[in-house]
Design a protein around this motif. Structure first.
Motif, PDB file in Angstrom:
ATOM      1  N   PHE A  27      51.540   5.038 -18.863  1.00  0.00           N
ATOM      2  CA  PHE A  27      52.034   6.358 -19.297  1.00  0.00           C
ATOM      3  C   PHE A  27      53.441   6.190 -19.863  1.00  0.00           C
ATOM      4  O   PHE A  27      54.069   5.146 -19.686  1.00  0.00           O
ATOM      5  CB  PHE A  27      52.058   7.351 -18.128  1.00  0.00           C
ATOM      6  N   THR A  28      53.924   7.224 -20.538  1.00  0.00           N
ATOM      7  CA  THR A  28      55.322   7.199 -20.978  1.00  0.00           C
ATOM      8  C   THR A  28      56.118   8.112 -20.068  1.00  0.00           C
ATOM      9  O   THR A  28      55.599   9.094 -19.529  1.00  0.00           O
ATOM     10  CB  THR A  28      55.477   7.690 -22.426  1.00  0.00           C
ATOM     11  N   LEU A  29      57.381   7.797 -19.927  1.00  0.00           N
ATOM     12  CA  LEU A  29      58.230   8.590 -19.039  1.00  0.00           C
ATOM     13  C   LEU A  29      58.407   9.997 -19.589  1.00  0.00           C
ATOM     14  O   LEU A  29      58.422  10.204 -20.802  1.00  0.00           O
ATOM     15  CB  LEU A  29      59.607   7.937 -18.909  1.00  0.00           C
ATOM     16  N   THR A  30      58.576  10.942 -18.678  1.00  0.00           N
ATOM     17  CA  THR A  30      58.911  12.299 -19.121  1.00  0.00           C
ATOM     18  C   THR A  30      60.376  12.289 -19.560  1.00  0.00           C
ATOM     19  O   THR A  30      61.142  11.376 -19.206  1.00  0.00           O
ATOM     20  CB  THR A  30      58.765  13.321 -17.976  1.00  0.00           C
ATOM     21  N   GLN A  48      62.627  12.139 -16.574  1.00  0.00           N
ATOM     22  CA  GLN A  48      62.761  10.794 -15.992  1.00  0.00           C
ATOM     23  C   GLN A  48      63.721   9.942 -16.826  1.00  0.00           C
ATOM     24  O   GLN A  48      64.580   9.246 -16.287  1.00  0.00           O
ATOM     25  CB  GLN A  48      61.386  10.103 -15.923  1.00  0.00           C
ATOM     26  N   VAL A  75      57.713  16.824  -5.340  1.00  0.00           N
ATOM     27  CA  VAL A  75      56.674  15.823  -5.086  1.00  0.00           C
ATOM     28  C   VAL A  75      55.864  15.631  -6.355  1.00  0.00           C
ATOM     29  O   VAL A  75      55.522  16.587  -7.038  1.00  0.00           O
ATOM     30  CB  VAL A  75      55.711  16.219  -3.931  1.00  0.00           C
ATOM     31  N   GLY A  76      55.597  14.376  -6.663  1.00  0.00           N
ATOM     32  CA  GLY A  76      54.792  14.070  -7.829  1.00  0.00           C
ATOM     33  C   GLY A  76      55.553  14.030  -9.139  1.00  0.00           C
ATOM     34  O   GLY A  76      54.963  13.822 -10.199  1.00  0.00           O
ATOM     35  N   SER A  77      56.871  14.205  -9.091  1.00  0.00           N
ATOM     36  CA  SER A  77      57.636  14.217 -10.342  1.00  0.00           C
ATOM     37  C   SER A  77      57.883  12.807 -10.862  1.00  0.00           C
ATOM     38  O   SER A  77      58.387  12.628 -11.959  1.00  0.00           O
ATOM     39  CB  SER A  77      58.963  14.962 -10.153  1.00  0.00           C
ATOM     40  N   GLY A  78      57.539  11.801 -10.070  1.00  0.00           N
ATOM     41  CA  GLY A  78      57.646  10.424 -10.557  1.00  0.00           C
ATOM     42  C   GLY A  78      58.975   9.769 -10.253  1.00  0.00           C
ATOM     43  O   GLY A  78      59.606   9.164 -11.121  1.00  0.00           O
ATOM     44  N   LYS A  79      59.376   9.844  -9.011  1.00  0.00           N
ATOM     45  CA  LYS A  79      60.660   9.246  -8.630  1.00  0.00           C
ATOM     46  C   LYS A  79      60.557   7.726  -8.473  1.00  0.00           C
ATOM     47  O   LYS A  79      61.527   7.008  -8.684  1.00  0.00           O
ATOM     48  CB  LYS A  79      61.169   9.861  -7.312  1.00  0.00           C
ATOM     49  N   THR A  80      59.360   7.235  -8.095  1.00  0.00           N
ATOM     50  CA  THR A  80      59.237   5.808  -7.799  1.00  0.00           C
ATOM     51  C   THR A  80      59.556   4.949  -9.021  1.00  0.00           C
ATOM     52  O   THR A  80      60.269   3.948  -8.908  1.00  0.00           O
ATOM     53  CB  THR A  80      57.813   5.497  -7.302  1.00  0.00           C
ATOM     54  N   PRO A 118      54.977  15.151 -14.748  1.00  0.00           N
ATOM     55  CA  PRO A 118      54.249  14.472 -15.826  1.00  0.00           C
ATOM     56  C   PRO A 118      53.246  15.427 -16.460  1.00  0.00           C
ATOM     57  O   PRO A 118      52.723  16.322 -15.778  1.00  0.00           O
ATOM     58  CB  PRO A 118      53.542  13.326 -15.099  1.00  0.00           C
ATOM     59  N   ARG A 121      49.500  17.871 -15.320  1.00  0.00           N
ATOM     60  CA  ARG A 121      49.350  18.244 -13.909  1.00  0.00           C
ATOM     61  C   ARG A 121      48.996  19.722 -13.794  1.00  0.00           C
ATOM     62  O   ARG A 121      49.590  20.557 -14.458  1.00  0.00           O
ATOM     63  CB  ARG A 121      50.653  18.019 -13.148  1.00  0.00           C
ATOM     64  N   ASP A 171      50.425   7.784  -2.614  1.00  0.00           N
ATOM     65  CA  ASP A 171      50.068   8.099  -3.992  1.00  0.00           C
ATOM     66  C   ASP A 171      48.701   7.542  -4.355  1.00  0.00           C
ATOM     67  O   ASP A 171      48.551   6.365  -4.622  1.00  0.00           O
ATOM     68  CB  ASP A 171      51.150   7.506  -4.915  1.00  0.00           C
ATOM     69  N   PRO A 176      46.130   8.854  -6.999  1.00  0.00           N
ATOM     70  CA  PRO A 176      45.923   9.914  -7.990  1.00  0.00           C
ATOM     71  C   PRO A 176      44.505  10.464  -8.046  1.00  0.00           C
ATOM     72  O   PRO A 176      44.306  11.611  -8.434  1.00  0.00           O
ATOM     73  CB  PRO A 176      46.301   9.238  -9.311  1.00  0.00           C
ATOM     74  N   ARG A 223      47.806  14.768  -8.248  1.00  0.00           N
ATOM     75  CA  ARG A 223      48.614  13.724  -8.880  1.00  0.00           C
ATOM     76  C   ARG A 223      47.933  13.161 -10.115  1.00  0.00           C
ATOM     77  O   ARG A 223      48.490  12.303 -10.779  1.00  0.00           O
ATOM     78  CB  ARG A 223      48.881  12.597  -7.885  1.00  0.00           C
TER      79      ARG A 223
HETATM   80  P1  ADP Z   1      57.211  11.236  -6.267  1.00  0.00           P
HETATM   81  O1  ADP Z   1      58.270  11.841  -7.119  1.00  0.00           O
HETATM   82  O2  ADP Z   1      56.508  12.248  -5.414  1.00  0.00           O
HETATM   83  O3  ADP Z   1      57.694  10.040  -5.500  1.00  0.00           O
HETATM   84  P2  ADP Z   1      55.573   9.267  -7.569  1.00  0.00           P
HETATM   85  O4  ADP Z   1      56.661   8.412  -8.017  1.00  0.00           O
HETATM   86  O5  ADP Z   1      54.768   8.820  -6.404  1.00  0.00           O
HETATM   87  O6  ADP Z   1      56.093  10.744  -7.301  1.00  0.00           O
HETATM   88  O7  ADP Z   1      54.633   9.564  -8.815  1.00  0.00           O
HETATM   89  C1  ADP Z   1      53.470  10.350  -8.700  1.00  0.00           C
HETATM   90  C2  ADP Z   1      52.366   9.831  -9.614  1.00  0.00           C
HETATM   91  O8  ADP Z   1      52.684  10.115 -10.972  1.00  0.00           O
HETATM   92  C3  ADP Z   1      52.188   8.348  -9.552  1.00  0.00           C
HETATM   93  O9  ADP Z   1      50.814   8.073  -9.610  1.00  0.00           O
HETATM   94  C4  ADP Z   1      52.889   7.829 -10.778  1.00  0.00           C
HETATM   95  O10 ADP Z   1      52.372   6.609 -11.213  1.00  0.00           O
HETATM   96  C5  ADP Z   1      52.622   8.930 -11.762  1.00  0.00           C
HETATM   97  N1  ADP Z   1      53.628   9.091 -12.810  1.00  0.00           N
HETATM   98  C6  ADP Z   1      54.968   8.911 -12.689  1.00  0.00           C
HETATM   99  N2  ADP Z   1      55.578   9.183 -13.873  1.00  0.00           N
HETATM  100  C7  ADP Z   1      54.607   9.560 -14.721  1.00  0.00           C
HETATM  101  C8  ADP Z   1      54.606   9.977 -16.095  1.00  0.00           C
HETATM  102  N3  ADP Z   1      55.734  10.051 -16.798  1.00  0.00           N
HETATM  103  N4  ADP Z   1      53.417  10.278 -16.652  1.00  0.00           N
HETATM  104  C9  ADP Z   1      52.277  10.205 -15.952  1.00  0.00           C
HETATM  105  N5  ADP Z   1      52.208   9.815 -14.672  1.00  0.00           N
HETATM  106  C10 ADP Z   1      53.359   9.503 -14.049  1.00  0.00           C
END
Ligand code: ADP
Ligand code: MG
Length: 703
Positions: free
Chosen positions: A278-281, A284, A309-314, A463, A466, A568, A570, A597
């Motif tokens: 995927f590409t970053l939002t 992000q 939650v789910g915003s892609g912090k990892t 992302p 959702r 996580d 999905p 997710r």
């Molecule tokens: P959290 O912010 O809750 O820690 P995660 O980092 O676990 O969220 O990310 C949630 C899910 O979204 C993961 O499966 C991750 O791979 C996916 N993800 C993260 N960034 C994006 C993005 N820009 N586009 C699509 N999916 C994404």
């Protein structure tokens, strides 16, 4: 009462509490438990609430539930031997009669309560068997011919502790106020700049203290009870200012501390991003930019990333980690649970191994040779990234070149731990950068106070694709229907979580309950592949279960709340939460965040046990209506208090004498402005102001 205060110009902040009459060394020790060491501390030990004893109420007019002062004559005193032995004293004042009931009494007390004596009592009126009663009232014998006047002010009720009674606290606060008056207020310096005080039309400090300790009988009781009286607000403002300044000072110190500049390049991050599906939002990308900017500097970063939650912090954390690695430094990533640490370990390994970067995993459960090997890899620097629980920060873990510490789900750790970790990994004059991430987003004004030591970034975008999780609340009575819909969903290729909750019980009980539920579900849902995960499984087993769930080899995963944070998968699109009424809103939101997710429409069933309490009903309603983390965090704070939500209550941080983060939210903008002003105009006032309000807790501003 005649109080003899020595003529002294001593400031009250250095006058020991033992100066006060009736406070010997033993009492001083007990008072210390309340944070009281000096006369100033007594003045800043503020009432929790008030009792109105300024009016003597005719007995004929009292009603059950009221707190009253009554005065009359003893008509009869007798010991009754019922289910419990009790001393009953009947009193009357001509307008009516009441019974005083004592379950605990001694002979001397009994002898004092003679027919014909005058008596004044204070207590809460209850419905007794025959008449209205006061159970264990405070009382005092009086001369009916020449009764004492009623109290001249509302009676303060202070936070107390074992061995320190209200009467003691009232007596010492009376003396402390006397000292204050005696010195014309000069013993207590007002640390706020005069211009600030007048621009806010604030009550003077001594006047505010006097009012709050001894409100006049005509005080606006409702305003006082709500904590919104101007005198209280003046003190609350000052207290919030002191807290804000203490955290700001920590931030200020960072600018005088050295850190390795991690601006080494972005080749690794670019390679990672290119490999992602995927590409970053935009959010992000912006946050990664903010982090990289900080990391390139020569001072330690202290940045909080708030993202629902789910915003892609990892992946944001991974990009930060790569910046450090590319600059030749190590990274420590700490998660609040083993399960999450394992999951992060797996994600990071998958992402970083192709880049030739070595990732290790370290928790308290790691034993023997594996443990020794991991510690060795961290110490030699051959492990570039170490992922684990708080075990990462034990003394035996020695990093070769630690450049960045990342703390995930920081609300699970509390302010104190976060601050304590700052000094870990210190290498001579240098300190590592710190990145903390939280999924409990709070409004900007609150963050300014609670996280004033941190710079804040917000991932304010999910992302694409959702969809909000459809949430319904269903009673346990319809459990069969719920099981049937789980069966159907799984038959059509979906995956589901079944979450068992138990609060304030041992982990053992939690796990047993989950085992039972799993057994039951296996029996009732033949054909489904059901697995179980809980905290007491061996790490390797947990890991294996999570992996097969992730790979689609398990349809239904029965779990305890260990899966609450971070997990996580999905493809999982259905979640059943049993007894959601036992959990707080933020926790439920986190749990629910495990589904929704992917791109599929997901659902969450709140399988509650009726009858629901008013609060529980409300929590579930909020959850059904919104999936916005900001809204949910705010409602949670209103329902449970900010301390619970921010994880600071148990650890005693952010405990206020008088301020209340939510009630006083509108003061927070002014607090920030006041802090800037104080720092510019009289920076030497900052330390004494922090000491006054935070006392011993202030020490963490001084690391
Ligand atoms: P959290 O912010 O809750 O820690 P995660 O980092 O676990 O969220 O990310 C949630 C899910 O979204 C993961 O499966 C991750 O791979 C996916 N993800 C993260 N960034 C994006 C993005 N820009 N586009 C699509 N999916 C994404
Ligand atoms: Mg996460």
């Amino acid at each position: 009462m005649l109080i003899t205060a020595p003529e002294t110009s001593d400031h009250l902040d250095v006058l020991p509490v033992t100066t006060l009459k009736g406070v010997g060394p033993r009492m001083a020790e007990r008072l210390e438990r309340l944070g009281i060491r000096t006369v100033q501390d007594v003045l800043f030990h503020l009432p929790l609430r008030y009792e109105d004893r300024t009016r003597i109420v005719p007995m004929g007019s009292v009603r059950a539930g009221q707190q009253v002062v009554v005065q009359g004559e003893i008509e009869l005193a007798e010991v009754k031997f019922g289910r419990r032995r009790s001393l009953l004293v009947r009193i009357s004042d001509g307008t009516g009669a009441l019974t005083l009931r004592f379950f605990h009494f001694n002979a001397q007390q009994q002898a004092g309560l003679q027919r014909g004596h005058g008596i004044r009592c204070f207590g809460e009126v209850r419905n007794g068997a025959v008449t209205l009663e006061l159970v264990h009232p405070e009382y005092q014998l009086v001369d009916v011919q020449a009764p004492l006047p009623a109290d001249a002010h509302l009676t303060p009720v202070y936070p107390a502790t074992e061995g320190v009674h209200q009467l003691t606290l009232r007596a010492i606060s009376a003396q402390a106020l006397h000292y204050l008056d005696r010195q014309g207020g000069s013993g207590l310096v007002d640390w706020l700049p005069a211009a600030l005080v007048s621009s806010f039309h604030m009550t003077s400090l001594p006047a505010a203290l006097r009012y709050v300790h001894r409100p006049p009988p005509d005080a606006a009781v409702d305003l006082l009870a709500a904590g919104r009286h101007p005198a209280q607000q003046r003190l609350a403002y000052e207290e919030l200012l002191a807290h804000h300044l203490s955290l700001r000072r920590i931030r200020e110190r960072a600018t005088h501390t050295a850190a390795p500049s991690l601006g080494g390049g972005s080749t690794l991050a670019a390679r990672l991003l290119a490999a992602l599906p995927f590409t970053l939002t935009a959010a992000q990308q912006r946050v990664i930019g903010e982090i990289r900017h900080d990391l390139a500097r020569h001072h330690p970063m202290a940045r909080l990333v708030q993202g629902d939650v789910g915003s892609g912090k990892t992946v944001v954390a991974a990009c930060a980690a790569l910046a450090a690695v590319e600059s030749g430094y190590q990274v420590a990533l700490m998660a609040p649970t083993e399960l999450l640490a394992e999951q992060h370990f797996r994600s990071f390994s998958d992402w970083l191994a192709p880049l030739g970067i070595s990732v290790v995993w370290h928790t308290g459960r790691l034993k023997g040779n594996a443990r020794a090997a991991t510690l060795q890899a961290i110490a030699s620097g051959s492990a570039a990234v170490a992922i684990g629980t708080h075990a990462l920060f034990q003394a035996e873990v020695d990093f070769a070149r630690l450049g960045l510490v990342i703390i995930d789900e920081q609300h699970r750790f509390g302010v104190h731990q976060r601050l304590a970790l700052r000094d870990k990994g210190r290498d001579g004059e240098q300190r590592p950068h710190q990145l903390v991430m939280t999924a409990t987003p709070i409004p900007r004004t609150l963050a300014m106070t609670v996280y004033a030591d941190l710079d804040t970034s917000i991932i304010d975008q999910l992302p694409p694709g959702r969809q909000p999780v459809k949430t319904v609340a269903i009673s346990h009575e319809r459990r069969d229907e719920v099981m049937e819909s789980v069966r159907k969903a799984c038959a059509s290729g979906q995956q589901a979580y079944w979450v068992c909750t138990l609060i304030e019980e041992s982990e053992v009980l939690q796990c047993q309950a989950a085992e039972k539920t799993a057994a039951l579900l296996i029996e009732s849902l033949p054909g489904l592949r059901v697995a179980l995960v809980h905290g007491r499984l061996r790490p390797a087993d947990k890991e294996a279960v999570m992996q097969s769930f992730k790979q689609g080899a398990v349809d239904l995963l029965v779990a305890t709340t260990v899966i609450e944070v971070g997990v996580d998968v999905p493809n999982a699109s259905l979640m059943i939460i049993e007894n959601p009424e036992r959990l707080g809103l933020a926790q439920l939101h986190q749990l629910r965040g495990r589904v929704g997710r992917g791109n599929r429409q997901s659902s969450c069933v709140l399988l509650y046990q009726p009858p629901l309490s008013e609060q529980a009903r409300e929590r579930l309603a909020v959850l059904r209506e919104t999936s916005d983390g900001f809204v949910i965090a705010r409602r949670d704070m209103e329902l449970r208090g900010p301390g619970e939500v921010l994880g600071t209550r148990q650890t005693g941080e952010m405990q206020f004498h008088i301020a209340d983060l939510l009630r006083d939210e509108e003061l927070l903008e002014a607090v920030e402005a006041g802090a800037a002003r104080l720092l510019a105009e009289c920076p030497e006032h900052v330390t004494p102001l922090i000491r006054r309000w935070l006392g011993a807790a202030a020490q963490f501003g001084e690391v």
